[in-house]
Enzyme design. Structure first.
Site, PDB file in Angstrom:
ATOM      1  N   ASP A 199     -27.971 -59.158 -19.203  1.00  0.00           N
ATOM      2  CA  ASP A 199     -27.795 -58.278 -17.962  1.00  0.00           C
ATOM      3  C   ASP A 199     -27.737 -57.021 -18.533  1.00  0.00           C
ATOM      4  O   ASP A 199     -27.787 -56.452 -19.898  1.00  0.00           O
ATOM      5  CB  ASP A 199     -26.497 -58.475 -17.357  1.00  0.00           C
ATOM      6  CG  ASP A 199     -26.721 -58.150 -15.641  1.00  0.00           C
ATOM      7  OD1 ASP A 199     -27.503 -57.655 -15.269  1.00  0.00           O
ATOM      8  OD2 ASP A 199     -25.868 -58.742 -14.975  1.00  0.00           O
TER       9      ASP A 199
ATOM     10  N   ASP B 208     -29.714 -58.203  -6.429  1.00  0.00           N
ATOM     11  CA  ASP B 208     -29.091 -59.774  -6.755  1.00  0.00           C
ATOM     12  C   ASP B 208     -29.345 -60.399  -5.314  1.00  0.00           C
ATOM     13  O   ASP B 208     -29.269 -59.753  -4.165  1.00  0.00           O
ATOM     14  CB  ASP B 208     -27.392 -59.663  -6.632  1.00  0.00           C
ATOM     15  CG  ASP B 208     -27.086 -59.268  -7.991  1.00  0.00           C
ATOM     16  OD1 ASP B 208     -27.991 -58.858  -8.919  1.00  0.00           O
ATOM     17  OD2 ASP B 208     -25.893 -59.287  -8.404  1.00  0.00           O
TER      18      ASP B 208
HETATM   19  C1  GLA Z   1     -25.533 -58.618 -12.040  1.00  0.00           C
HETATM   20  C2  GLA Z   1     -26.647 -59.887 -11.709  1.00  0.00           C
HETATM   21  C3  GLA Z   1     -26.179 -61.021 -11.417  1.00  0.00           C
HETATM   22  C4  GLA Z   1     -24.874 -61.657 -11.920  1.00  0.00           C
HETATM   23  C5  GLA Z   1     -23.807 -60.660 -11.820  1.00  0.00           C
HETATM   24  C6  GLA Z   1     -22.653 -60.973 -13.047  1.00  0.00           C
HETATM   25  O1  GLA Z   1     -25.093 -58.386 -10.711  1.00  0.00           O
HETATM   26  O2  GLA Z   1     -27.748 -59.249 -11.357  1.00  0.00           O
HETATM   27  O3  GLA Z   1     -27.224 -61.861 -11.052  1.00  0.00           O
HETATM   28  O4  GLA Z   1     -25.495 -61.817 -13.251  1.00  0.00           O
HETATM   29  O5  GLA Z   1     -24.424 -59.244 -12.540  1.00  0.00           O
HETATM   30  O6  GLA Z   1     -21.656 -60.143 -12.696  1.00  0.00           O
END
Ligand code: GLA
Length: 423
Positions: free
Chosen positions: A157, A229
């Site tokens: 990430d 997300d």
């Molecule tokens: C980000 C990513 C998600 C997940 C969260 C975890 O938002 O895009 O897919 O991995 O972090 O904290």
């Protein structure tokens, strides 16, 4: 969910020639991994930080028991929140004892012993999105730790980028350096580790920065998040589809656009919408990462995830992501070439009511009819000479595999009209 009955009319019409050309010999990935889009499980969309060793063991057993593992769903990926707030005295990452009492090396072993793969989450910056320690400044030792634990897949990430360490460089340049360093470390780790990256998602909606990131991402990563997300609502599925659908030129074997996890099995979508997400993701050659309670899947959700014909489209070795070849009112028409000269086509109705669309075969990239259409959700077949007309439910899809009749001598004279039921 209410069943809606739909009809598909296949008209036998005159021939016309097709000039549409598609990529024929795609490049391979640098590390030779993920030659088809990854398939498996990731906890985040459904469980957030409520994870445990028990959840992953239970999920692994469910993947095996339901037959999903045999269909290709073999990556079992842990997302954020697995690590302790602080590194140990040697600067190494440690898993939270309360959540993973036997440690992650044990979990990796357990998954491997059952023919599954082990994925893990980290952040390329200072901290993960949940405030846990990031990899920046520890790249080589963390990759060593992951390799020692038997990790097969790293989702990296980018919540807290180290911009202050690179004065004068922009978001894309910094991300390129940091992800490039991790990519090199992974290649020298002694393990085959698939590399999933997140930078495009952090500049989604900023065209210049997005284009800059997309210009290098495929040379460093095996897959990359293209949108925000995903969450368990139709609005989110539609948004992530819209964000991904124009990106076909970046995808090829070993390098995939990732519109995020599947919401199939979760309560926020109707079964029709779940089928639609699954079809669109397969058509866009997206990773198929289930994020639901796999141990308690309904028979209907399991049937969606187990549709071999749709999975085969996603996993087609040619690895060409679909293009949106036409929009007709609320209907998007997507087409992708498959290995051996076939095509996969999706008619997707974004709108609030049943709608109808007609498309010429040439628009789909198919040179000439007659062709055999197989509806990948009903199994029904029909023949078309030069155009296809469908009626599609609101938020639904009609998905075909199309191949030349000429290559299938067993096919008998076709109906002029076929009726399809789409639930
Ligand atoms: C980000 C990513 C998600 C997940 C969260 C975890 O938002 O895009 O897919 O991995 O972090 O904290």
């Amino acid at each position: 969910m209410r069943l809606s009955r739909l009809c598909l009319m296949v008209f036998l019409c005159s021939l016309s020639a097709s000039p549409l050309a598609w990529a024929t010999s795609p490049p391979r990935s640098e590390n030779g991994l993920a030659l088809t889009p990854p398939m498996g499980f990731n906890d985040w969309a459904h469980y957030g930080c409520h994870i445990s060793q028990r959840l992953f063991v239970k999920t692994a057993q469910a993947l095996l028991r339901t037959g999903l593992a045999r269909l290709g769903y073999r990556d079992v990926n842990i997302d954020d929140c697995w690590m302790a707030r602080h590194r140990n005295a040697y600067g190494q990452l440690v898993a939270r004892r309360t959540l993973f009492p036997r440690g992650l090396k044990w979990l990796g072993h357990y998954l491997h012993a059952h023919g599954l793969k082990f994925g893990i989450y980290e952040d390329a910056g200072y901290k993960t999105c949940q405030g846990r320690p990031g990899m920046y400044g520890h790249i080589r030792e963390d990759v060593r730790t992951f390799a020692a634990w038997g990790v097969d897949y790293l989702k990296l990430d980018y919540c807290d980028p180290p911009m202050n360490r690179y004065p004068g460089l922009d978001f894309s340049q910094v991300a390129h350096r940091v992800y490039g360093a991790v990519s090199r470390a992974l290649r020298h780790s002694g393990r085959a580790i698939v590399f999933s990256c997140s930078p495009p998602a952090y500049v989604y909606g900023q065209p210049k920065a997005y284009a800059e990131v997309m210009s290098w991402i495929g040379s460093v990563c095996n897959l990359w998040r293209t949108d925000d997300d995903v969450y368990d609502a139709w609005k989110s599925i539609l948004a992530n589809y819209q964000g991904n659908v124009g990106l076909w030129r970046y995808a090829h074997p070993g390098a995939w656009n990732d519109p995020d996890m599947l919401e199939v099995g979760n309560p926020g979508l109707t079964l029709c919408e779940q089928r639609t997400q699954f079809s669109l993701w397969a058509e866009m050659a997206a990773p198929l990462l289930i994020s639901t309670d796999v141990a308690h899947l309904s028979p209907q959700a399991l049937a969606i995830l187990s549709n071999r014909a749709v999975i085969a489209v996603d996993q087609d070795p040619l690895g060409v992501e679909a293009r949106r070849v036409r929009r007709e009112g609320p209907i998007d028409i997507l087409s992708r070439p498959l290995v051996g000269g076939a095509h996969a086509v999706v008619f997707f109705n974004r709108g609030p009511a049943v709608a109808r669309a007609t498309v010429r075969l040439t628009t789909l990239g198919i040179r000439r009819g007659p062709v055999l259409l197989r509806n990948l959700w009903t199994g029904k077949a029909a023949v078309a000479r030069d155009r296809i007309t469908v009626r599609v439910a609101s938020h639904g899809v009609v998905m075909f595999r199309i191949r030349s009749v000429g290559s299938h001598p067993a096919i008998r004279p076709a109906p002029t009209r076929a009726d399809w039921v789409h639930n």
